[in-house]
Write a protein that holds these residues in place. Structure first.
Motif, mmCIF file in Angstrom:
data_model
loop_
_atom_site.group_PDB
_atom_site.id
_atom_site.type_symbol
_atom_site.label_atom_id
_atom_site.label_comp_id
_atom_site.label_asym_id
_atom_site.label_seq_id
_atom_site.Cartn_x
_atom_site.Cartn_y
_atom_site.Cartn_z
ATOM 1 N N LYS A 1 0.809 -1.219 0.000
ATOM 2 C CA LYS A 1 0.000 0.000 0.000
ATOM 3 C C LYS A 1 0.842 1.269 0.000
ATOM 4 C CE LYS A 1 -3.967 -2.131 2.113
ATOM 5 N NZ LYS A 1 -4.970 -2.085 3.148
ATOM 6 N N ALA A 2 2.145 1.148 0.126
ATOM 7 C CA ALA A 2 3.025 2.309 0.166
ATOM 8 C C ALA A 2 3.323 2.782 -1.255
ATOM 9 C CB ALA A 2 4.316 1.972 0.892
ATOM 10 N N ASP A 3 3.222 4.058 -1.473
ATOM 11 C CA ASP A 3 3.522 4.649 -2.777
ATOM 12 C C ASP A 3 4.944 5.195 -2.747
ATOM 13 O OD1 ASP A 3 3.224 5.585 -5.333
ATOM 14 O OD2 ASP A 3 1.987 7.305 -4.787
ATOM 15 N N ILE A 4 5.894 4.304 -2.487
ATOM 16 C CA ILE A 4 7.285 4.719 -2.332
ATOM 17 C C ILE A 4 8.215 3.606 -2.790
ATOM 18 C CG2 ILE A 4 7.249 4.018 0.100
ATOM 19 C CD1 ILE A 4 9.263 6.211 0.692
ATOM 20 N N HIS A 5 9.292 3.992 -3.474
ATOM 21 C CA HIS A 5 10.354 3.097 -3.909
ATOM 22 C C HIS A 5 11.658 3.867 -3.764
ATOM 23 C CE1 HIS A 5 7.400 0.406 -5.688
ATOM 24 N NE2 HIS A 5 6.832 1.484 -6.180
ATOM 25 N N ALA A 6 12.756 3.164 -3.590
ATOM 26 C CA ALA A 6 14.033 3.852 -3.411
ATOM 27 C C ALA A 6 15.174 3.040 -3.990
ATOM 28 C CB ALA A 6 14.287 4.102 -1.918
ATOM 29 N N VAL A 7 16.244 3.743 -4.334
ATOM 30 C CA VAL A 7 17.511 3.136 -4.717
ATOM 31 C C VAL A 7 18.581 3.784 -3.852
ATOM 32 C CG1 VAL A 7 19.218 2.842 -6.542
ATOM 33 C CG2 VAL A 7 16.795 2.645 -7.080
ATOM 34 N N ILE A 8 19.354 2.936 -3.170
ATOM 35 C CA ILE A 8 20.432 3.405 -2.305
ATOM 36 C C ILE A 8 21.748 3.021 -2.953
ATOM 37 C CG2 ILE A 8 21.506 3.184 -0.032
ATOM 38 C CD1 ILE A 8 18.693 2.452 1.035
ATOM 39 N N GLY A 9 22.663 3.978 -3.039
ATOM 40 C CA GLY A 9 23.952 3.724 -3.666
ATOM 41 C C GLY A 9 25.110 4.033 -2.752
ATOM 42 N N ARG A 10 26.167 3.257 -2.904
ATOM 43 C CA ARG A 10 27.373 3.474 -2.108
ATOM 44 C C ARG A 10 28.173 4.581 -2.796
ATOM 45 N NH1 ARG A 10 29.320 1.536 2.152
ATOM 46 N NH2 ARG A 10 27.929 -0.252 2.271
ATOM 47 N N GLU A 11 27.768 5.811 -2.490
ATOM 48 C CA GLU A 11 28.380 7.000 -3.072
ATOM 49 C C GLU A 11 28.341 8.089 -2.010
ATOM 50 O OE1 GLU A 11 27.726 9.462 -7.144
ATOM 51 O OE2 GLU A 11 25.928 8.831 -6.102
ATOM 52 N N THR A 12 29.467 8.724 -1.746
ATOM 53 C CA THR A 12 29.515 9.778 -0.739
ATOM 54 C C THR A 12 28.517 10.864 -1.076
ATOM 55 O OG1 THR A 12 31.842 9.315 -0.352
ATOM 56 C CG2 THR A 12 31.013 11.422 0.428
ATOM 57 N N CYS A 13 27.824 11.329 -0.060
ATOM 58 C CA CYS A 13 26.720 12.267 -0.239
ATOM 59 C C CYS A 13 26.881 13.414 0.749
ATOM 60 C CB CYS A 13 25.414 11.509 0.011
ATOM 61 S SG CYS A 13 23.926 12.487 -0.137
ATOM 62 N N SER A 14 26.642 14.622 0.298
ATOM 63 C CA SER A 14 26.704 15.797 1.160
ATOM 64 C C SER A 14 25.301 16.310 1.409
ATOM 65 C CB SER A 14 27.520 16.914 0.504
ATOM 66 O OG SER A 14 28.840 16.505 0.333
ATOM 67 N N ALA A 15 24.884 16.295 2.659
ATOM 68 C CA ALA A 15 23.585 16.853 3.028
ATOM 69 C C ALA A 15 23.709 18.365 3.072
ATOM 70 C CB ALA A 15 23.146 16.311 4.380
ATOM 71 N N THR A 16 22.741 19.069 2.527
ATOM 72 C CA THR A 16 22.841 20.524 2.469
ATOM 73 C C THR A 16 22.640 21.183 3.825
ATOM 74 O OG1 THR A 16 20.514 20.705 1.860
ATOM 75 C CG2 THR A 16 22.109 20.623 0.063
ATOM 76 N N SER B 238 17.846 7.853 -3.663
ATOM 77 C CA SER B 238 16.815 8.471 -4.504
ATOM 78 C C SER B 238 15.502 7.797 -4.143
ATOM 79 C CB SER B 238 17.111 8.271 -5.989
ATOM 80 O OG SER B 238 18.322 8.900 -6.341
ATOM 81 N N VAL B 239 14.495 8.592 -3.802
ATOM 82 C CA VAL B 239 13.209 8.072 -3.344
ATOM 83 C C VAL B 239 12.111 8.584 -4.253
ATOM 84 C CG1 VAL B 239 11.549 8.056 -1.429
ATOM 85 C CG2 VAL B 239 13.997 8.027 -0.948
ATOM 86 N N TRP B 240 11.277 7.676 -4.756
ATOM 87 C CA TRP B 240 10.077 8.057 -5.488
ATOM 88 C C TRP B 240 8.921 7.950 -4.510
ATOM 89 C CZ3 TRP B 240 14.191 5.757 -7.612
ATOM 90 C CH2 TRP B 240 14.676 6.294 -8.802
ATOM 91 N N TYR B 241 8.293 9.093 -4.222
ATOM 92 C CA TYR B 241 7.209 9.138 -3.240
ATOM 93 C C TYR B 241 6.043 9.921 -3.830
ATOM 94 C CZ TYR B 241 4.684 10.410 1.010
ATOM 95 O OH TYR B 241 3.714 10.599 1.948
ATOM 96 N N LYS B 242 4.924 9.249 -4.026
ATOM 97 C CA LYS B 242 3.714 9.862 -4.586
ATOM 98 C C LYS B 242 4.010 10.625 -5.870
ATOM 99 C CE LYS B 242 1.062 10.182 -0.363
ATOM 100 N NZ LYS B 242 0.280 11.041 0.507
ATOM 101 N N GLY B 243 4.806 10.024 -6.739
ATOM 102 C CA GLY B 243 5.091 10.616 -8.041
ATOM 103 C C GLY B 243 6.204 11.648 -8.041
ATOM 104 N N ASP B 244 6.768 11.972 -6.889
ATOM 105 C CA ASP B 244 7.870 12.938 -6.819
ATOM 106 C C ASP B 244 9.178 12.207 -6.557
ATOM 107 O OD1 ASP B 244 6.278 15.234 -7.145
ATOM 108 O OD2 ASP B 244 5.838 15.308 -4.996
#
Length: 127
Positions: free
Chosen positions: A85-100, A111-117
């Protein structure tokens, strides 16, 4: 490296099994993980209990079962498929990431797809 097309990612996520899949390699991202992103400020926690806790930053939250599907051709990414029932999918990658919102680098990107976004952010293993 070839770019990944949205159709390929959707197909990749669609083949995730109904049982919790453990990562097949120490390089493959695996729970427990804490993930999040800015603008909007969302949060995702993937527990070793097979439960995902997601907050979209706008007041909507849910808890759902999830499975992780290691990539068939690399140990550097994994797909996450949430309950039916969840409208969410994700891909997690082993890549360094900088949070803003912080100066601290995280070891994984998401990367998360949530309700079309499409939402992007960073993840880190829980201690």
């Amino acid at each position: 490296m070839k770019p990944i097309h949205a159709g390929a990612i959707s197909l990749f996520l669609a083949v995730a099994s109904g049982e919790a899949a453990l990562a097949g390699s120490p390089e493959t991202p695996a729970p427990p993980l804490t993930c999040g992103g800015d603008e909007p400020y969302w949060h995702l926690k993937l527990g070793i209990d097979g439960k995902a806790r997601f907050s979209d930053g706008d007041g909507e939250t849910f808890i759902s079962a999830f499975t992780m599907q290691p990539s068939r051709n690399t140990t550097l990414i994994a797909g996450v498929n949430f309950g039916p029932k969840a409208d969410i999918h994700a891909v997690i990658g082993r890549e360094t990431c900088s949070a803003t919102a912080s100066d601290e680098d995280k070891p994984l990107s998401i990367s998360v797809w949530y309700k079309g976004d499409l939402l992007s952010g960073c993840c880190q293993p829980d201690s």
